[in-house]
Design an enzyme around this catalytic site. Structure first.
Site, PDB file in Angstrom:
ATOM      1  N   HIS A  12       0.847  -1.196   0.000  1.00  0.00           N
ATOM      2  CA  HIS A  12       0.000   0.000   0.000  1.00  0.00           C
ATOM      3  C   HIS A  12       0.882   1.245   0.000  1.00  0.00           C
ATOM      4  O   HIS A  12       1.277   1.747   1.047  1.00  0.00           O
ATOM      5  CB  HIS A  12      -0.912  -0.025   1.233  1.00  0.00           C
ATOM      6  CG  HIS A  12      -1.988   1.024   1.221  1.00  0.00           C
ATOM      7  ND1 HIS A  12      -3.330   0.711   1.090  1.00  0.00           N
ATOM      8  CD2 HIS A  12      -1.932   2.374   1.316  1.00  0.00           C
ATOM      9  CE1 HIS A  12      -4.045   1.829   1.127  1.00  0.00           C
ATOM     10  NE2 HIS A  12      -3.207   2.850   1.256  1.00  0.00           N
ATOM     11  N   HIS A  14       1.300   4.951  -2.367  1.00  0.00           N
ATOM     12  CA  HIS A  14       0.850   5.817  -3.457  1.00  0.00           C
ATOM     13  C   HIS A  14       2.064   6.466  -4.126  1.00  0.00           C
ATOM     14  O   HIS A  14       2.901   7.052  -3.436  1.00  0.00           O
ATOM     15  CB  HIS A  14      -0.083   6.903  -2.926  1.00  0.00           C
ATOM     16  CG  HIS A  14      -1.369   6.369  -2.383  1.00  0.00           C
ATOM     17  ND1 HIS A  14      -2.513   6.252  -3.149  1.00  0.00           N
ATOM     18  CD2 HIS A  14      -1.702   5.912  -1.146  1.00  0.00           C
ATOM     19  CE1 HIS A  14      -3.488   5.748  -2.411  1.00  0.00           C
ATOM     20  NE2 HIS A  14      -3.028   5.531  -1.186  1.00  0.00           N
ATOM     21  N   GLU A 195     -11.082   3.459   7.026  1.00  0.00           N
ATOM     22  CA  GLU A 195     -10.117   4.425   7.563  1.00  0.00           C
ATOM     23  C   GLU A 195     -10.915   5.612   8.096  1.00  0.00           C
ATOM     24  O   GLU A 195     -11.078   5.772   9.300  1.00  0.00           O
ATOM     25  CB  GLU A 195      -9.123   4.850   6.481  1.00  0.00           C
ATOM     26  CG  GLU A 195      -8.088   5.851   6.976  1.00  0.00           C
ATOM     27  CD  GLU A 195      -7.260   6.477   5.851  1.00  0.00           C
ATOM     28  OE1 GLU A 195      -6.222   7.067   6.166  1.00  0.00           O
ATOM     29  OE2 GLU A 195      -7.674   6.402   4.673  1.00  0.00           O
TER      30      GLU A 195
END
Length: 330
Positions: A12, A14, A195
């Site tokens: 994970h 970005h 989240e």
């Protein structure tokens, strides 16, 4: 072996969110763009909360305008990851930023990213694969365009589809067309949930999109029936503890639910999300988790194997990564 020396697998991350501030400042200077307002007095990214973070993120990304910008960015990001002992990484890449969801422009950007990934693999030993990630708050229609970009370039390098951005915008089912498109193209599926929205967002992502991994997912802990379901179904959580703490989701490392989720049988992994924004690295994540929960080398080896087994890459690549984890000599 200390956490620093352990080979790691990150699921994970970005691409734009991993850009070092110095890289973005330098690129802005080259282009004569003034984005000074997104930095603090120490030169780091400055933001007040999650929604302000999204705005700063998009402002930083505005300087990334050409395929070569993305080639240089990818090299910088993979160098940082390799320095933390990461041997395999899956990075979220958004056609929204890489060519404005125009398929020919996306192909050009992707070719540059792949070229950098191949260079980093040769020179640093780190293996990268890409997960195409529509931006949730840009809406379902733009997500469809991004999904088409993903489907048209699915293969050895582009291995999955995700969904990032503001969880408060739209419902997972609003993006069902995009996920169906990706699934039909042979892509594997993940989705940010649990989240900033509650456990129901995790349940909806699994039920309505058919994902096998959840980005974050930590608020599942608020619904123990859901926790049991995740454990039973083998849904993997891409947990980013340092990100959650930096954005104020939890007050401290010992209050983070990753250990309880792990204890209850949920498959958890560790990632950094947008590391320079949150002043973290994979080494720092490991160090803080070891300190907070007394996790030893065996726990981190288990988490790395879980991440490798949950990776979206082809079987041969996965087997190689698992072999490198076993040897511990990556």
């Amino acid at each position: 072996m200390s956490p620093k020396d352990l080979p790691k697998v990150e699921l994970h991350l970005h691409l734009e969110g991993a850009a070092p501030p110095s890289f973005i400042r330098g690129l802005a200077a080259e282009k004569k763009m003034d984005i000074s307002g997104i930095f603090d007095e120490k030169g780091g990214y400055a933001f007040k909360d999650f929604w302000h973070f999204l705005k700063v993120y998009e402002a930083a990304t505005s300087v990334l305008q050409t395929p070569d910008d993305y080639r240089r960015l990818t090299l910088a990001v993979l160098e940082e990851s390799a320095a933390s002992g990461v041997i395999y990484t899956e990075i979220f890449i958004s056609p929204d930023f890489c060519g404005g969801r125009d398929l020919p422009a996306w192909r050009d950007h992707l070719a540059a990213i792949q070229d950098a990934a191949a260079e980093a693999e040769r020179g640093l030993g780190i293996v990268m694969r890409g997960i195409v990630t529509p931006i949730r708050h840009f809406g379902p229609d733009k997500a469809r365009e991004a999904a088409i970009c993903a489907a048209e370039t699915a293969g050895e390098f582009i291995v999955g589809l995700g969904l990032g951005g503001d969880e408060k915008i739209c419902k997972p089912k609003d993006f069902a067309w995009s996920f169906d498109c990706a699934r039909e193209a042979g892509l594997r599926l993940t989705c940010h949930a649990g989240e900033w929205d509650g456990p129901q967002s995790v349940r909806e992502a699994v039920r309505d999109l058919g994902v096998e991994r959840i980005g974050h997912g930590v608020r599942a802990i608020e619904d123990l029936a859901l926790v049991d379901e995740l454990a039973e179904r083998g849904i993997v959580l891409e947990v980013c503890p340092g990100s959650n703490l930096a954005l104020g989701l939890y007050p401290g490392w010992r209050k983070h639910p990753i250990s309880e989720l792990h204890r209850r049988g949920v498959k958890v992994t560790v990632s950094t999300d947008d590391p320079p924004f949150f002043h973290t690295t994979m080494v720092r994540e490991y160090d803080r988790l070891a300190e907070a929960f007394d996790w030893d080398e065996g726990v981190f080896e288990e988490l790395a194997r879980t991440a490798a087994e949950a990776a979206f890459c082809d079987a041969a690549t996965k087997a190689n990564i698992l072999k490198r984890l076993e040897k511990k000599d990556a």
